[in-house]
Write a protein that holds these residues in place. Structure first.
Motif, PDB file in Angstrom:
ATOM      1  N   GLY A   1      30.112  50.946  19.368  1.00 44.25           N
ATOM      2  CA  GLY A   1      30.505  51.839  20.441  1.00 44.25           C
ATOM      3  C   GLY A   1      31.044  53.163  19.936  1.00 44.25           C
ATOM      4  N   GLU A   2      30.845  54.200  20.729  1.00 39.25           N
ATOM      5  CA  GLU A   2      31.395  55.528  20.457  1.00 39.25           C
ATOM      6  C   GLU A   2      32.111  56.019  21.703  1.00 39.25           C
ATOM      7  OE1 GLU A   2      28.137  57.982  19.308  1.00 39.25           O
ATOM      8  OE2 GLU A   2      27.977  57.113  17.286  1.00 39.25           O
ATOM      9  N   LEU A   3      33.288  56.623  21.523  1.00 42.76           N
ATOM     10  CA  LEU A   3      34.046  57.178  22.638  1.00 42.76           C
ATOM     11  C   LEU A   3      33.695  58.654  22.796  1.00 42.76           C
ATOM     12  CD1 LEU A   3      36.271  56.929  24.791  1.00 42.76           C
ATOM     13  CD2 LEU A   3      37.939  57.499  22.995  1.00 42.76           C
ATOM     14  N   CYS A   4      33.218  59.010  23.985  1.00 43.11           N
ATOM     15  CA  CYS A   4      32.874  60.395  24.290  1.00 43.11           C
ATOM     16  C   CYS A   4      33.734  60.857  25.465  1.00 43.11           C
ATOM     17  CB  CYS A   4      31.394  60.517  24.655  1.00 43.11           C
ATOM     18  SG  CYS A   4      30.269  59.860  23.397  1.00 43.11           S
ATOM     19  N   VAL A   5      34.289  62.058  25.373  1.00 40.66           N
ATOM     20  CA  VAL A   5      35.155  62.601  26.422  1.00 40.66           C
ATOM     21  C   VAL A   5      34.585  63.937  26.875  1.00 40.66           C
ATOM     22  CG1 VAL A   5      37.500  63.249  27.060  1.00 40.66           C
ATOM     23  CG2 VAL A   5      37.131  61.472  25.330  1.00 40.66           C
ATOM     24  N   SER A   6      34.332  64.060  28.185  1.00 44.68           N
ATOM     25  CA  SER A   6      33.754  65.290  28.709  1.00 44.68           C
ATOM     26  C   SER A   6      33.969  65.355  30.217  1.00 44.68           C
ATOM     27  CB  SER A   6      32.250  65.353  28.395  1.00 44.68           C
ATOM     28  OG  SER A   6      31.658  66.497  28.932  1.00 44.68           O
ATOM     29  N   ASP A   7      34.282  66.552  30.710  1.00 45.61           N
ATOM     30  CA  ASP A   7      34.419  66.790  32.154  1.00 45.61           C
ATOM     31  C   ASP A   7      35.358  65.804  32.830  1.00 45.61           C
ATOM     32  OD1 ASP A   7      32.594  68.930  32.049  1.00 45.61           O
ATOM     33  OD2 ASP A   7      30.890  67.560  32.213  1.00 45.61           O
ATOM     34  N   GLY A   8      36.449  65.468  32.156  1.00 48.64           N
ATOM     35  CA  GLY A   8      37.442  64.593  32.763  1.00 48.64           C
ATOM     36  C   GLY A   8      37.105  63.119  32.747  1.00 48.64           C
ATOM     37  N   LEU A   9      36.008  62.761  32.083  1.00 52.32           N
ATOM     38  CA  LEU A   9      35.593  61.358  32.015  1.00 52.32           C
ATOM     39  C   LEU A   9      35.578  60.870  30.572  1.00 52.32           C
ATOM     40  CD1 LEU A   9      32.595  61.348  34.532  1.00 52.32           C
ATOM     41  CD2 LEU A   9      34.917  60.507  34.935  1.00 52.32           C
ATOM     42  N   ALA A  10      35.961  59.628  30.390  1.00 45.90           N
ATOM     43  CA  ALA A  10      35.860  58.961  29.090  1.00 45.90           C
ATOM     44  C   ALA A  10      34.714  57.963  29.176  1.00 45.90           C
ATOM     45  CB  ALA A  10      37.165  58.253  28.750  1.00 45.90           C
ATOM     46  N   GLU A  11      33.832  57.997  28.215  1.00 48.33           N
ATOM     47  CA  GLU A  11      32.676  57.096  28.202  1.00 48.33           C
ATOM     48  C   GLU A  11      32.623  56.366  26.867  1.00 48.33           C
ATOM     49  OE1 GLU A  11      29.058  59.109  29.065  1.00 48.33           O
ATOM     50  OE2 GLU A  11      29.738  59.869  31.012  1.00 48.33           O
ATOM     51  N   ILE A  12      32.590  55.049  26.936  1.00 48.26           N
ATOM     52  CA  ILE A  12      32.331  54.253  25.737  1.00 48.26           C
ATOM     53  C   ILE A  12      30.842  53.954  25.746  1.00 48.26           C
ATOM     54  CG2 ILE A  12      32.840  52.148  24.476  1.00 48.26           C
ATOM     55  CD1 ILE A  12      35.535  52.062  25.909  1.00 48.26           C
ATOM     56  N   VAL A  13      30.125  54.568  24.839  1.00 45.44           N
ATOM     57  CA  VAL A  13      28.662  54.443  24.790  1.00 45.44           C
ATOM     58  C   VAL A  13      28.297  53.457  23.694  1.00 45.44           C
ATOM     59  CG1 VAL A  13      26.490  55.679  24.527  1.00 45.44           C
ATOM     60  CG2 VAL A  13      28.471  56.838  25.555  1.00 45.44           C
ATOM     61  N   LEU A  14      27.494  52.462  24.040  1.00 40.93           N
ATOM     62  CA  LEU A  14      27.074  51.455  23.074  1.00 40.93           C
ATOM     63  C   LEU A  14      25.708  51.818  22.501  1.00 40.93           C
ATOM     64  CD1 LEU A  14      28.043  47.897  24.388  1.00 40.93           C
ATOM     65  CD2 LEU A  14      28.880  49.109  22.391  1.00 40.93           C
ATOM     66  N   LYS A  15      25.611  51.788  21.198  1.00 40.99           N
ATOM     67  CA  LYS A  15      24.358  52.068  20.505  1.00 40.99           C
ATOM     68  C   LYS A  15      23.753  50.764  20.007  1.00 40.99           C
ATOM     69  CE  LYS A  15      25.269  56.551  20.640  1.00 40.99           C
ATOM     70  NZ  LYS A  15      24.448  57.542  21.363  1.00 40.99           N
ATOM     71  N   ASP A  16      22.436  50.677  20.100  1.00 38.76           N
ATOM     72  CA  ASP A  16      21.712  49.486  19.635  1.00 38.76           C
ATOM     73  C   ASP A  16      20.617  49.895  18.672  1.00 38.76           C
ATOM     74  OD1 ASP A  16      22.615  47.115  21.481  1.00 38.76           O
ATOM     75  OD2 ASP A  16      22.290  48.793  22.838  1.00 38.76           O
ATOM     76  N   LYS A  17      20.721  49.455  17.434  1.00 35.41           N
ATOM     77  CA  LYS A  17      19.662  49.751  16.474  1.00 35.41           C
ATOM     78  C   LYS A  17      18.422  48.903  16.731  1.00 35.41           C
ATOM     79  CE  LYS A  17      23.072  50.643  12.823  1.00 35.41           C
ATOM     80  NZ  LYS A  17      23.599  50.152  11.518  1.00 35.41           N
ATOM     81  N   ALA A  18      18.630  47.696  17.225  1.00 36.67           N
ATOM     82  CA  ALA A  18      17.530  46.744  17.346  1.00 36.67           C
ATOM     83  C   ALA A  18      16.937  46.677  18.741  1.00 36.67           C
ATOM     84  CB  ALA A  18      18.018  45.350  16.943  1.00 36.67           C
ATOM     85  N   GLY A  19      17.247  47.625  19.610  1.00 35.58           N
ATOM     86  CA  GLY A  19      16.709  47.595  20.957  1.00 35.58           C
ATOM     87  C   GLY A  19      17.675  46.947  21.923  1.00 35.58           C
ATOM     88  N   PRO A  20      17.347  46.984  23.229  1.00 37.52           N
ATOM     89  CA  PRO A  20      18.255  46.447  24.253  1.00 37.52           C
ATOM     90  C   PRO A  20      18.612  44.985  24.011  1.00 37.52           C
ATOM     91  CG  PRO A  20      16.454  47.676  25.266  1.00 37.52           C
ATOM     92  CD  PRO A  20      16.105  47.519  23.814  1.00 37.52           C
ATOM     93  N   ARG A  21      19.858  44.654  24.276  1.00 38.51           N
ATOM     94  CA  ARG A  21      20.334  43.277  24.173  1.00 38.51           C
ATOM     95  C   ARG A  21      20.489  42.703  25.576  1.00 38.51           C
ATOM     96  NH1 ARG A  21      21.991  42.329  18.994  1.00 38.51           N
ATOM     97  NH2 ARG A  21      21.963  44.220  17.720  1.00 38.51           N
ATOM     98  N   SER A  22      20.943  41.473  25.645  1.00 41.98           N
ATOM     99  CA  SER A  22      21.144  40.844  26.945  1.00 41.98           C
ATOM    100  C   SER A  22      22.300  41.511  27.672  1.00 41.98           C
ATOM    101  CB  SER A  22      21.434  39.353  26.767  1.00 41.98           C
ATOM    102  OG  SER A  22      22.711  39.163  26.162  1.00 41.98           O
ATOM    103  N   ALA A  23      22.255  41.460  28.990  1.00 38.59           N
ATOM    104  CA  ALA A  23      23.371  41.979  29.781  1.00 38.59           C
ATOM    105  C   ALA A  23      24.657  41.236  29.423  1.00 38.59           C
ATOM    106  CB  ALA A  23      23.059  41.835  31.275  1.00 38.59           C
ATOM    107  N   PHE A  24      24.541  39.968  29.083  1.00 35.60           N
ATOM    108  CA  PHE A  24      25.709  39.170  28.715  1.00 35.60           C
ATOM    109  C   PHE A  24      26.384  39.719  27.457  1.00 35.60           C
ATOM    110  CE2 PHE A  24      27.442  35.417  26.391  1.00 35.60           C
ATOM    111  CZ  PHE A  24      28.470  35.120  27.271  1.00 35.60           C
ATOM    112  N   ALA A  25      25.584  40.207  26.503  1.00 38.99           N
ATOM    113  CA  ALA A  25      26.156  40.775  25.278  1.00 38.99           C
ATOM    114  C   ALA A  25      26.999  42.005  25.601  1.00 38.99           C
ATOM    115  CB  ALA A  25      25.046  41.151  24.297  1.00 38.99           C
ATOM    116  N   TYR A  26      26.464  42.887  26.440  1.00 39.35           N
ATOM    117  CA  TYR A  26      27.216  44.085  26.809  1.00 39.35           C
ATOM    118  C   TYR A  26      28.461  43.704  27.610  1.00 39.35           C
ATOM    119  CZ  TYR A  26      22.852  46.402  25.491  1.00 39.35           C
ATOM    120  OH  TYR A  26      21.744  46.832  24.808  1.00 39.35           O
ATOM    121  N   ARG A  27      28.323  42.756  28.519  1.00 38.86           N
ATOM    122  CA  ARG A  27      29.462  42.322  29.319  1.00 38.86           C
ATOM    123  C   ARG A  27      30.575  41.789  28.414  1.00 38.86           C
ATOM    124  NH1 ARG A  27      31.053  37.263  30.946  1.00 38.86           N
ATOM    125  NH2 ARG A  27      32.307  37.113  32.849  1.00 38.86           N
TER     126      ARG A  27
END
Length: 342
Positions: A104-130
């Motif tokens: 994960g990377e924390l990005c802050v812009s326009d009053g919002l904080a976003e934790i963005v998850l990066k995947d090297k191997a492609g999309p994972r299951s929704a359960f993994a992100y949850r």
């Protein structure tokens, strides 16, 4: 309560390794076949039992296992942080070292904080992100002693069969098939100082992970009852705070104090509900922006525009256009007739 589908997702970790699931279900006080929602305590006990059985606190959903004890070390790593932002950046670095992928990377812009998850191997299951969001969001809420309302939750992968349960769990607009997975909240929370110490951490860890599943849930406590009351009426008819407290048979000062203990205010809750209605209508409905502003109880469209930009960083029109933008088609799907060959 935790939906049966999330129990099944956790048990899949055992199935992939050929481990008998029934002893672990018995240990967690669950039947052999789970068809009804279970308590947070039962799900937490199952999480710990699975982690013990496979030596992985992340259910085998990352590139590398998260060995038992990693979550405890994560808590110690952030305890001395001076702000939630510093704590989050430490937590994300820690999880990147342990899990490797996703990270994960924390990005802050326009009053919002976003934790963005990066995947090297492609999309994972929704359960993994949850699972990732539960750990990071739950730990952040505990650290500052209040719930952090979510503005949006995006999932990179396709919607699971039980996608409705994800929307209920997060209590915020949830979108699947997005370019990146991200958790979005107000950046003002990043400035808050942690309020926990070593003694509080010991108590927290004795109850983890069940406590992060329920303590700061959007559907628990006085704030949840207030939300339920507001959902039963159109936003344009929502009462003032004093009138609402009277309807709930509480002194206004008592209701304000109870909400504050849950990290909420009346305005926060109204904003949260209005944002959920607005984003769903802009994603799937046909109301004009001016009509939507009136339906949400705004005195004029410009007030709605300002509020929506504060919530999402975009104007309502920009949000609708981007959400409905068609996916680019591949060369083989351009619709042009194929060339004939002799």
């Amino acid at each position: 309560m935790i939906a049966p589908c999330f129990v099944e997702d956790a048990l899949a970790c055992l199935d992939r390794r050929g481990i008998d699931r029934e002893p672990l279900l018995r240990h967690a006080g669950m039947p052999a076949i789970v068809v009804e929602p279970v308590s947070a305590e039962q799900y937490g006990a199952l999480w710990l039992a699975v982690a013990l059985a496979v030596d992985d606190e992340f259910f085998g959903e990352a590139a590398r296992p998260m060995p038992r004890g990693s979550f405890t070390l994560l808590c110690h790593a952030i305890l001395s942080a001076k702000s939630l932002e510093q704590a989050l950046r430490r937590a994300l670095r820690f999880l990147r070292v342990v899990l490797e992928d996703p990270y994960g990377e924390l990005c802050v812009s326009d009053g919002l904080a976003e934790i963005v998850l990066k995947d090297k191997a492609g999309p994972r299951s929704a359960f993994a992100y949850r699972t990732y969001w539960i750990m990071v969001h739950g730990l952040s809420c505990w650290l500052i002693g209040r719930r952090i309302p979510l503005r949006r939750v995006d999932f990179r992968g396709p919607p699971p069969p039980h996608e409705a349960e994800y929307r209920l769990f997060f209590g915020a607009p949830v979108r699947f098939d997005q370019p990146e997975s991200r958790l979005v909240f107000d950046a003002d929370f990043l400035k808050l100082a942690p309020i926990r110490d070593e003694r509080a951490l010991r108590e927290f860890l004795r109850q983890a992970p069940a406590n992060i599943l329920v303590r700061y849930r959007h559907d628990a406590g006085q704030a949840a009852r207030l939300r339920e009351r507001l959902r039963a009426m159109p936003p344009s008819a929502w009462p003032g705070f004093e009138e609402l407290a009277a309807q709930m048979r509480l002194p206004a000062s008592t209701l304000r104090r109870k909400l504050r203990l849950e990290g909420q205010t009346y305005n926060d809750i109204k904003d949260e509900l209005r944002m959920a209605v607005a984003t769903q209508e802009l994603l799937h409905g046909h109301s004009k922006v001016g009509e939507l502003a009136a339906d949400l109880g705004f005195s004029e469209p410009s007030a709605f525009h300002r509020a929506f930009r504060r919530w999402t960083g975009k104007s309502p029109g920009e949000f609708r256009r981007e959400a409905r933008k068609p996916e680019p088609r591949s060369a083989g799907e351009t619709g042009s007739a194929p060339k004939k060959t002799l």
